[in-house]
Each structure stands twice: as structure tokens, then as C-alpha cells.
Design an enzyme around this catalytic site. Structure first.
Site, PDB file in Angstrom:
ATOM      1  N   ASP A 138     -49.141-122.707 -64.475  1.00  0.00           N
ATOM      2  CA  ASP A 138     -49.291-122.723 -62.977  1.00  0.00           C
ATOM      3  C   ASP A 138     -49.616-122.899 -61.891  1.00  0.00           C
ATOM      4  N   CYS A 193     -30.328-106.706 -66.606  1.00  0.00           N
ATOM      5  CA  CYS A 193     -31.915-105.563 -66.007  1.00  0.00           C
ATOM      6  C   CYS A 193     -30.980-104.355 -65.934  1.00  0.00           C
ATOM      7  N   CYS A 196     -30.707-100.758 -64.178  1.00  0.00           N
ATOM      8  CA  CYS A 196     -32.157-100.442 -64.023  1.00  0.00           C
ATOM      9  C   CYS A 196     -32.251-100.941 -61.738  1.00  0.00           C
ATOM     10  N   CYS A 199     -38.390-100.877 -61.171  1.00  0.00           N
ATOM     11  CA  CYS A 199     -39.543-101.642 -60.866  1.00  0.00           C
ATOM     12  C   CYS A 199     -39.653-101.923 -59.053  1.00  0.00           C
ATOM     13  N   CYS A 203     -42.396-100.566 -56.724  1.00  0.00           N
ATOM     14  CA  CYS A 203     -43.258-100.910 -56.341  1.00  0.00           C
ATOM     15  C   CYS A 203     -44.250-100.470 -54.919  1.00  0.00           C
ATOM     16  N   CYS A 219     -47.910-107.766 -51.880  1.00  0.00           N
ATOM     17  CA  CYS A 219     -47.543-108.131 -52.989  1.00  0.00           C
ATOM     18  C   CYS A 219     -49.462-107.603 -53.827  1.00  0.00           C
ATOM     19  N   CYS A 246     -51.903-107.047 -59.927  1.00  0.00           N
ATOM     20  CA  CYS A 246     -50.977-105.381 -59.671  1.00  0.00           C
ATOM     21  C   CYS A 246     -50.136-105.689 -61.550  1.00  0.00           C
ATOM     22  N   CYS A 249     -45.015-103.012 -61.153  1.00  0.00           N
ATOM     23  CA  CYS A 249     -43.710-103.539 -61.116  1.00  0.00           C
ATOM     24  C   CYS A 249     -43.508-103.947 -63.002  1.00  0.00           C
ATOM     25  N   CYS A 253     -41.152-101.505 -66.301  1.00  0.00           N
ATOM     26  CA  CYS A 253     -40.249-102.232 -66.843  1.00  0.00           C
ATOM     27  C   CYS A 253     -40.118-101.516 -68.073  1.00  0.00           C
TER      28      CYS A 253
HETATM   29  C1  B12 Z   1     -47.449-118.285 -56.499  1.00  0.00           C
HETATM   30  C2  B12 Z   1     -47.060-117.226 -57.652  1.00  0.00           C
HETATM   31  C3  B12 Z   1     -47.479-115.864 -57.707  1.00  0.00           C
HETATM   32  C4  B12 Z   1     -47.056-115.221 -56.446  1.00  0.00           C
HETATM   33  C5  B12 Z   1     -45.746-114.842 -56.037  1.00  0.00           C
HETATM   34  C6  B12 Z   1     -45.069-114.574 -56.666  1.00  0.00           C
HETATM   35  C7  B12 Z   1     -43.115-114.115 -56.467  1.00  0.00           C
HETATM   36  N1  B12 Z   1     -42.945-113.589 -57.481  1.00  0.00           N
HETATM   37  O1  B12 Z   1     -42.839-115.182 -56.247  1.00  0.00           O
HETATM   38  C8  B12 Z   1     -47.709-113.978 -56.169  1.00  0.00           C
HETATM   39  C9  B12 Z   1     -49.264-114.593 -55.839  1.00  0.00           C
HETATM   40  C10 B12 Z   1     -47.624-112.524 -55.742  1.00  0.00           C
HETATM   41  C11 B12 Z   1     -48.129-113.546 -57.641  1.00  0.00           C
HETATM   42  C12 B12 Z   1     -47.759-112.368 -58.553  1.00  0.00           C
HETATM   43  C13 B12 Z   1     -48.293-112.467 -60.090  1.00  0.00           C
HETATM   44  N2  B12 Z   1     -47.939-113.033 -60.678  1.00  0.00           N
HETATM   45 CO1  B12 Z   1     -47.895-115.683 -60.002  1.00  0.00          CO
HETATM   46  N3  B12 Z   1     -46.965-116.995 -60.321  1.00  0.00           N
HETATM   47  C14 B12 Z   1     -47.318-117.384 -59.030  1.00  0.00           C
HETATM   48  C15 B12 Z   1     -46.561-119.147 -58.852  1.00  0.00           C
HETATM   49  C16 B12 Z   1     -47.623-120.271 -58.859  1.00  0.00           C
HETATM   50  C17 B12 Z   1     -45.517-119.934 -58.258  1.00  0.00           C
HETATM   51  C18 B12 Z   1     -44.189-118.643 -58.228  1.00  0.00           C
HETATM   52  C19 B12 Z   1     -43.343-119.377 -57.472  1.00  0.00           C
HETATM   53  O2  B12 Z   1     -43.027-120.266 -57.362  1.00  0.00           O
HETATM   54  N4  B12 Z   1     -42.482-118.411 -56.548  1.00  0.00           N
HETATM   55  C20 B12 Z   1     -41.493-118.083 -55.153  1.00  0.00           C
HETATM   56  C21 B12 Z   1     -40.337-117.717 -56.020  1.00  0.00           C
HETATM   57  C22 B12 Z   1     -38.965-118.037 -55.289  1.00  0.00           C
HETATM   58  O3  B12 Z   1     -39.572-118.354 -57.402  1.00  0.00           O
HETATM   59  P1  B12 Z   1     -40.581-117.562 -58.582  1.00  0.00           P
HETATM   60  O4  B12 Z   1     -41.044-116.037 -58.780  1.00  0.00           O
HETATM   61  O5  B12 Z   1     -40.289-118.513 -59.778  1.00  0.00           O
HETATM   62  O6  B12 Z   1     -38.529-116.964 -58.705  1.00  0.00           O
HETATM   63  C23 B12 Z   1     -37.182-117.331 -59.539  1.00  0.00           C
HETATM   64  C24 B12 Z   1     -36.683-115.901 -59.649  1.00  0.00           C
HETATM   65  O7  B12 Z   1     -36.687-115.003 -59.144  1.00  0.00           O
HETATM   66  C25 B12 Z   1     -35.299-117.136 -59.109  1.00  0.00           C
HETATM   67  N5  B12 Z   1     -34.400-116.089 -58.579  1.00  0.00           N
HETATM   68  C26 B12 Z   1     -33.596-116.331 -57.479  1.00  0.00           C
HETATM   69  N6  B12 Z   1     -33.129-115.190 -56.663  1.00  0.00           N
HETATM   70  C27 B12 Z   1     -32.272-114.826 -58.397  1.00  0.00           C
HETATM   71  C28 B12 Z   1     -31.111-114.607 -57.853  1.00  0.00           C
HETATM   72  C29 B12 Z   1     -30.714-114.218 -59.755  1.00  0.00           C
HETATM   73  C30 B12 Z   1     -29.414-113.275 -59.608  1.00  0.00           C
HETATM   74  C31 B12 Z   1     -31.384-114.642 -60.561  1.00  0.00           C
HETATM   75  C32 B12 Z   1     -31.292-114.321 -62.098  1.00  0.00           C
HETATM   76  C33 B12 Z   1     -32.508-115.629 -60.198  1.00  0.00           C
HETATM   77  C34 B12 Z   1     -32.775-115.838 -59.198  1.00  0.00           C
HETATM   78  O8  B12 Z   1     -35.229-118.079 -58.954  1.00  0.00           O
HETATM   79  C35 B12 Z   1     -36.604-118.264 -58.054  1.00  0.00           C
HETATM   80  C36 B12 Z   1     -37.013-119.969 -58.794  1.00  0.00           C
HETATM   81  O9  B12 Z   1     -36.326-119.913 -60.347  1.00  0.00           O
HETATM   82  C37 B12 Z   1     -45.949-119.210 -60.609  1.00  0.00           C
HETATM   83  C38 B12 Z   1     -46.389-120.516 -61.250  1.00  0.00           C
HETATM   84  C39 B12 Z   1     -45.160-121.609 -61.257  1.00  0.00           C
HETATM   85  N7  B12 Z   1     -45.680-122.771 -60.922  1.00  0.00           N
HETATM   86  O10 B12 Z   1     -44.171-120.490 -61.474  1.00  0.00           O
HETATM   87  C40 B12 Z   1     -47.368-117.407 -61.322  1.00  0.00           C
HETATM   88  C41 B12 Z   1     -46.505-116.981 -62.268  1.00  0.00           C
HETATM   89  C42 B12 Z   1     -45.027-116.484 -61.877  1.00  0.00           C
HETATM   90  N8  B12 Z   1     -47.399-115.644 -61.821  1.00  0.00           N
HETATM   91  C43 B12 Z   1     -47.233-114.971 -62.946  1.00  0.00           C
HETATM   92  C44 B12 Z   1     -47.813-114.123 -63.362  1.00  0.00           C
HETATM   93  C45 B12 Z   1     -48.190-113.813 -64.518  1.00  0.00           C
HETATM   94  C46 B12 Z   1     -48.281-112.385 -62.023  1.00  0.00           C
HETATM   95  C47 B12 Z   1     -48.642-111.852 -61.917  1.00  0.00           C
HETATM   96  C48 B12 Z   1     -48.098-110.955 -62.825  1.00  0.00           C
HETATM   97  C49 B12 Z   1     -50.272-111.316 -61.465  1.00  0.00           C
HETATM   98  C50 B12 Z   1     -50.979-110.181 -61.303  1.00  0.00           C
HETATM   99  N9  B12 Z   1     -50.189-109.212 -62.858  1.00  0.00           N
HETATM  100  O11 B12 Z   1     -51.245-109.424 -60.847  1.00  0.00           O
HETATM  101  C51 B12 Z   1     -47.919-111.281 -60.761  1.00  0.00           C
HETATM  102  C52 B12 Z   1     -46.439-110.841 -60.805  1.00  0.00           C
HETATM  103  C53 B12 Z   1     -45.753-110.687 -59.402  1.00  0.00           C
HETATM  104  C54 B12 Z   1     -44.535-110.445 -59.240  1.00  0.00           C
HETATM  105  N10 B12 Z   1     -43.907-109.437 -59.754  1.00  0.00           N
HETATM  106  O12 B12 Z   1     -43.791-111.255 -59.306  1.00  0.00           O
HETATM  107  C55 B12 Z   1     -46.329-116.228 -64.658  1.00  0.00           C
HETATM  108  C56 B12 Z   1     -45.365-115.203 -64.749  1.00  0.00           C
HETATM  109  C57 B12 Z   1     -44.493-114.735 -66.050  1.00  0.00           C
HETATM  110  C58 B12 Z   1     -43.722-114.638 -66.419  1.00  0.00           C
HETATM  111  N11 B12 Z   1     -43.390-113.954 -67.459  1.00  0.00           N
HETATM  112  O13 B12 Z   1     -43.008-114.522 -65.505  1.00  0.00           O
HETATM  113  C59 B12 Z   1     -46.105-117.375 -63.847  1.00  0.00           C
HETATM  114  C60 B12 Z   1     -45.084-118.124 -64.225  1.00  0.00           C
HETATM  115  C61 B12 Z   1     -47.853-117.873 -63.602  1.00  0.00           C
HETATM  116  C62 B12 Z   1     -48.421-118.594 -65.998  1.00  0.00           C
HETATM  117  N12 B12 Z   1     -48.045-119.927 -66.127  1.00  0.00           N
HETATM  118  O14 B12 Z   1     -48.083-117.635 -66.202  1.00  0.00           O
HETATM  119  N13 B12 Z   1     -47.247-115.121 -58.561  1.00  0.00           N
HETATM  120  S1  SF4 Z   2     -37.424-102.251 -64.409  1.00  0.00           S
HETATM  121 FE1  SF4 Z   2     -37.205-104.078 -65.921  1.00  0.00          FE
HETATM  122  S2  SF4 Z   2     -34.950-103.782 -66.468  1.00  0.00           S
HETATM  123 FE2  SF4 Z   2     -35.349-102.005 -64.295  1.00  0.00          FE
HETATM  124  S3  SF4 Z   2     -34.525-104.150 -63.167  1.00  0.00           S
HETATM  125 FE3  SF4 Z   2     -36.970-103.711 -62.891  1.00  0.00          FE
HETATM  126  S4  SF4 Z   2     -37.170-106.324 -64.273  1.00  0.00           S
HETATM  127 FE4  SF4 Z   2     -34.846-105.108 -64.657  1.00  0.00          FE
HETATM  128  S1  SF4 Z   3     -47.249-106.729 -58.960  1.00  0.00           S
HETATM  129 FE1  SF4 Z   3     -47.536-104.472 -57.924  1.00  0.00          FE
HETATM  130  S2  SF4 Z   3     -47.597-105.087 -55.655  1.00  0.00           S
HETATM  131 FE2  SF4 Z   3     -46.536-106.906 -56.331  1.00  0.00          FE
HETATM  132  S3  SF4 Z   3     -44.295-106.561 -56.661  1.00  0.00           S
HETATM  133 FE3  SF4 Z   3     -45.407-106.250 -58.630  1.00  0.00          FE
HETATM  134  S4  SF4 Z   3     -45.234-103.609 -58.469  1.00  0.00           S
HETATM  135 FE4  SF4 Z   3     -45.711-104.607 -56.498  1.00  0.00          FE
END
Ligand code: B12
Ligand code: SF4
Ligand code: SF4
Length: 376
Positions: A138, A193, A196, A199, A203, A219, A246, A249, A253
Site C-alpha cells: 500500500d 464488467c 454493468c 457501482c 456511489c 469518495c 466505504c 461500490c 458488484c
Molecule cells: C490513494 C488510494 C486510495 C484513494 C483513491 C482511490 C482510487 N481509486 O484512486 C482512496 C482514499 C479514495 C482509496 C479508497 C479505497 N481504497 Co485505496 N488505495 C490508494 C492507493 C494508495 C493508491 C491508488 C492510486 O494510485 N490511485 C490513482 C489511480 C489513477 O490509480 P488506480 O486506482 O490504481 O487506478 C488504475 C485503474 O483505474 C486503471 N485504469 C485507468 N483507466 C482505465 C481504463 C480501463 C479501460 C481499465 C481497464 C483500467 C483503467 O489504471 C489506473 C492505474 O493503474 C492504493 C495502493 C497503491 N499503491 O496502489 C490503495 C488501494 C487501491 N486501496 C485499496 C482499498 C481496499 C481501498 C478501499 C476499498 C478502502 C475502503 N473500503 O474504504 C477504497 C476503495 C475505493 C475505490 N473504489 O477505489 C486496495 C485495493 C485492493 C483491490 N482489490 O483493488 C489498495 C490496492 C491497497 C492495498 N494494498 O490493498 N484508496
Molecule cells: S459493479 Fe462490478 S461488474 Fe458492475 S461495473 Fe462495477 S465493478 Fe464492474
Molecule cells: S468507496 Fe464509496 S464513496 Fe468511494 S467510490 Fe466507492 S461507493 Fe463511492
């Protein structure tokens, strides 16, 4: 000399023995992902998480050799943290605060990092040559989900989660970057997905600006955990009773609903008072009470003032008259951040009497501003 394939297989077996549910190897991220990340940061979606935007962090996300020179392979691991669903009457009880599942147990950094360390030692022993490995959970400058996808651990859902077709998305991710050469896995092409969009629609704060793109500033996970200051007023009424993280989302799913598997870590019956506590006693929690209750929990990250800020918002959203005496008393909380959100909660409930009195004694500029806004 041991082949890269043999080595990868041995490491995978050892990782499973160590309790990891998913293991895979990659060499690099998918093309375009480092740029997608940069675009995300530049759009400001990371909010106040300044560490995500540091120039060195951006560069290291694009090139793992900046983290470990001569690194050639990256092992991604996943561990399920799914236990079971809360009974519906608890999950939907607005008098309780909801804590995201990932925080129900022990802090996952403490669980995964030592196991990755052991895996690194194993790797060095198997190679018989000097090998350097560095574990990450992380906190490191890695796009963990993308790397996990490349290593065959699952696909990225529209909710941005890494989803495994056999396990769902309640998975922690970790990595071991290593100078050892391992045969890499292929991305898992089984999941998608499809049409679907559940999510995105579910949200509560409309945090997805597009499929796969989350504006963290909206978020609830960011607002309740990462944000240290006041929660933007326009978002508070949308947050329901989430007080730490939270899961909406993921809850909606279909993959998660159907395929989540109970964690192999010692399964436990969730203690409802710990994972969905009643809100009222929490708003009066003393610093000692907070430390005693959350010292071993990820919730400690929010600190007392952050948690009570969130509890105040949840109480305002509950809107029940039973909360008024406790909220009135909390107008005297030592933390301005708490008093400010308590004022908002009372205003939301139309309880103006004590707020008017507080306007006379309150000294803090920020709290006075909240009181002014609450009184309208
Ligand atoms: C910052 C961060 C957050 C932020 C921002 C989240 C976000 N979605 O960006 C906040 C605080 C909101 C957050 C929330 C959560 N987080 Co968080 N977070 C991180 C962290 C530290 C960095 C994520 C990041 O770089 N975000 C920036 C975006 C741009 O990158 P990304 O999320 O990886 O997105 C990728 C995809 O979107 C993809 N993408 C972009 N465009 C497209 C288009 C297509 C077609 C496709 C296929 C893909 C794609 O490319 C991106 C880059 O690889 C990671 C750990 C890490 N170092 O990776 C944990 C991590 C992602 N978090 C995690 C968790 C568990 C959560 C929560 C579930 C916690 C909770 N229950 O409250 C929520 C989930 C919210 C959500 N839907 O993401 C886990 C996720 C595990 C998993 N199975 O995915 C991680 C990996 C930590 C861990 N080591 O376990 N988090
Ligand atoms: S709810 Fe799950 S399967 Fe549906 S769009 Fe979101 S991530 Fe994809
Ligand atoms: S964790 Fe909750 S607030 Fe954040 S993107 Fe998912 S549904 Fe929305």
C-alpha cells in the site's frame, strides 16, 4: 542453475503456504498506465494526498528500477479479507456507524509485510546467488492494482477495484520487487464488467467522474480517513452513516456478491459493536477511551478528532432527536474540528437553541463559521 519458470513455481507454492490467496509475477505495467496515473494526479483527483503527486513518486511509479536498481520482476500477492455480511438490520440501522470491511480486523500492513519479508528470504535461498528484494504493501510508489492485473490476479472493474473472478474484490494487495528473474504470468482475461454499471450508479457521493476514474475528493473513504480537515459541507448529507471508509461500490458488484470467499486468516465472527458501533456513545468518546478502543485497529489512523468528526456527520444524517443531548454536549468538545461538525449536525436537525448559545461563547473562527452556516 534454476530456470525462471521453476523459480516462479517454487515462489508461488511458498507464497500460498505463507497464507497468500493469489500470487503472480509481472515485469512491467500495461502501456499507458503511468500516463493515466499522471493525468489523474494532474486533474487534482488525489485531493490533499500530496504523497501521490510528489515528482519522485510519479517517476518511481513509472519505473520500478528507481525503487530497486536492477529489479527485474515483481511478485504481486492478494489476500482475501471477506468474513461475512452484516445482518441486514445492522447494515441498514442509521443509529450505527459503518466501518469498511478492510478495517474490521488487524491492520493489513502488519499482516502482509512480514510474510513478504519471509518470501524474499526464501527467494534468496532458492537462487543461491545474491538477490535483493523489497516488500511493499500500500505505501510504496507502485500502481498496485495495475501490476496485480498484469500478474494475472484479476481485472480492473469500473469501480477501479482489482477483481478476481474466483474471489471478488475484498482483497488486500502486496508486492515483492526483486532482482531475481522470474517467468512472468499473463493478465487474466476471464473477467469483465460487461454492460454493468451498478457501482457507478450506487456511489452515494457520485465520486466516479467516468468508468475507471475516481475523484478521491468525493469518495467517502478519502473523506473519512485521509482528509484531516473539515469535510466539504455539500458532501456531508450524502455520506449516510459511514464513519470509516466505504464499501458501497463493492457491495453492489455482482462479482463480489457471488464470488467473495471467506478469508483463510483465522475466520472470526464479526463483533457487531466493533464493526458497526452505535453512534451515540462514540460522540462522547474521551481521548483515553479512543486509544483503548482503537489502538490495534486501522481506525486509529483517523485519530480521535477525525473519527468524531465522522460520527457527528453520521448523527446529523440519522437525524433522530435522541442524539440532541449528546450533540449539545459535544459543542464543548476540545477539538474545533469536532465542534464544527457537531454544529452542522444540529443545524441539519433544526436544533438551533444550543447553537445560538454556542455562538456567544465559541472563540474559534472555524467553528463560528460552521455555527453561522448551520443557523443559516
Ligand atoms: C490513494 C488510494 C486510495 C484513494 C483513491 C482511490 C482510487 N481509486 O484512486 C482512496 C482514499 C479514495 C482509496 C479508497 C479505497 N481504497 Co485505496 N488505495 C490508494 C492507493 C494508495 C493508491 C491508488 C492510486 O494510485 N490511485 C490513482 C489511480 C489513477 O490509480 P488506480 O486506482 O490504481 O487506478 C488504475 C485503474 O483505474 C486503471 N485504469 C485507468 N483507466 C482505465 C481504463 C480501463 C479501460 C481499465 C481497464 C483500467 C483503467 O489504471 C489506473 C492505474 O493503474 C492504493 C495502493 C497503491 N499503491 O496502489 C490503495 C488501494 C487501491 N486501496 C485499496 C482499498 C481496499 C481501498 C478501499 C476499498 C478502502 C475502503 N473500503 O474504504 C477504497 C476503495 C475505493 C475505490 N473504489 O477505489 C486496495 C485495493 C485492493 C483491490 N482489490 O483493488 C489498495 C490496492 C491497497 C492495498 N494494498 O490493498 N484508496
Ligand atoms: S459493479 Fe462490478 S461488474 Fe458492475 S461495473 Fe462495477 S465493478 Fe464492474
Ligand atoms: S468507496 Fe464509496 S464513496 Fe468511494 S467510490 Fe466507492 S461507493 Fe463511492
Amino acid at each position: 542453475m534454476i530456470s525462471t519458470r521453476d523459480l516462479a513455481q517454487r515462489v508461488t507454492r511458498r507464497a500460498v503456504e505463507l497464507g497468500f490467496d493469489l500470487v503472480g509475477v509481472s515485469r512491467e505495467m500495461a502501456p499507458g498506465q503511468a500516463q493515466a496515473y499522471r493525468t489523474w494526479v494532474e486533474a487534482g483527483y488525489g485531493g490533499k494526498m500530496a504523497y501521490l503527486a510528489r515528482p519522485d513518486a510519479l517517476a518511481r511509479r513509472a519505473d520500478m528500477q528507481l525503487t530497486l536498481p536492477e529489479a527485474t520482476s515483481l511478485i504481486s500477492v492478494g489476500v482475501s479479507y471477506f468474513v461475512k455480511d452484516l445482518p441486514a438490520e445492522i447494515r441498514h440501522d442509521p443509529a450505527r456507524g459503518l466501518i469498511a470491511r478492510y478495517a474490521w480486523g488487524q491492520d493489513y500492513h502488519d499482516v502482509l509485510a512480514p510474510r513478504l519479508q519471509v518470501l524474499g528470504t526464501f527467494l534468496a535461498e532458492e537462487c543461491g546467488t545474491p538477490v535483493l528484494s523489497r516488500p511493499y504493501v500500500d505505501t510504496g510508489p507502485l500502481l498496485e492494482r495495475n501490476l496485480a492485473h498484469q500478474a494475472g490476479l484479476g481485472f480492473i472493474g469500473r469501480n477501479t477495484m482489482l477483481i478476481n473472478p474466483d474471489w471478488g474484490s475484498y482483497l488486500f494487495l502486496g508486492e515483492l520487487i526483486t532482482t531475481a528473474e522470474l517467468e512472468s504470468d499473463k493478465p487474466d482475461s476471464r473477467g469483465t464488467c460487461g454492460h454493468c454499471t451498478r457501482c457507478l450508479a450506487a456511489c452515494p457521493t457520485e465520486a466516479f467522474v467516468a468508468p475507471y476514474v475516481l475523484d478521491a475528493r468525493r469518495c467517502i473513504s478519502y473523506l473519512t480517513i485521509e482528509l484531516k480537515g473539515p469535510i466539504p459541507r455539500e458532501l456531508r448529507s450524502l455520506m449516510g452513516n459511514w464513519i470509516f471508509g466505504c464499501d458501497v461500490c463493492q457491495e453492489v458488484c455482482p462479482w463480489t456478491r457471488k464470488f467473495s470467499r471467506v478469508t483463510r486468516a483465522p475466520a472470526f465472527q464479526p463483533d457487531l459493536e466493533a464493526v458497526a458501533p452505535l453512534l451515540l456513545p462514540l460522540i462522547g468518546l474521551t481521548p483515553e477511551g479512543f486509544r483503548a478502543r482503537f489502538k490495534n485497529s486501522p481506525v486509529a489512523r483517523a485519530k480521535r478528532r477525525g473519527l468524531l468528526r465522522n460520527v457527528a456527520v453520521a448523527l446529523g444524517n440519522w437525524g433522530d432527536g435522541a442524539a440532541v443531548p449528546a450533540l449539545n454536549a459535544a459543542l464543548q468538545d476540545p477539538e474545533p474540528l469536532v465542534r464544527g461538525h457537531v454544529a452542522w449536525a444540529l443545524g441539519r436537525m433544526g436544533e438551533y437553541r444550543r447553537l445560538q448559545a454556542a455562538r456567544e461563547w465559541e472563540q474559534d473562527g472555524y467553528v463560528l463559521e460552521e455555527i453561522g452556516a448551520a443557523l443559516g
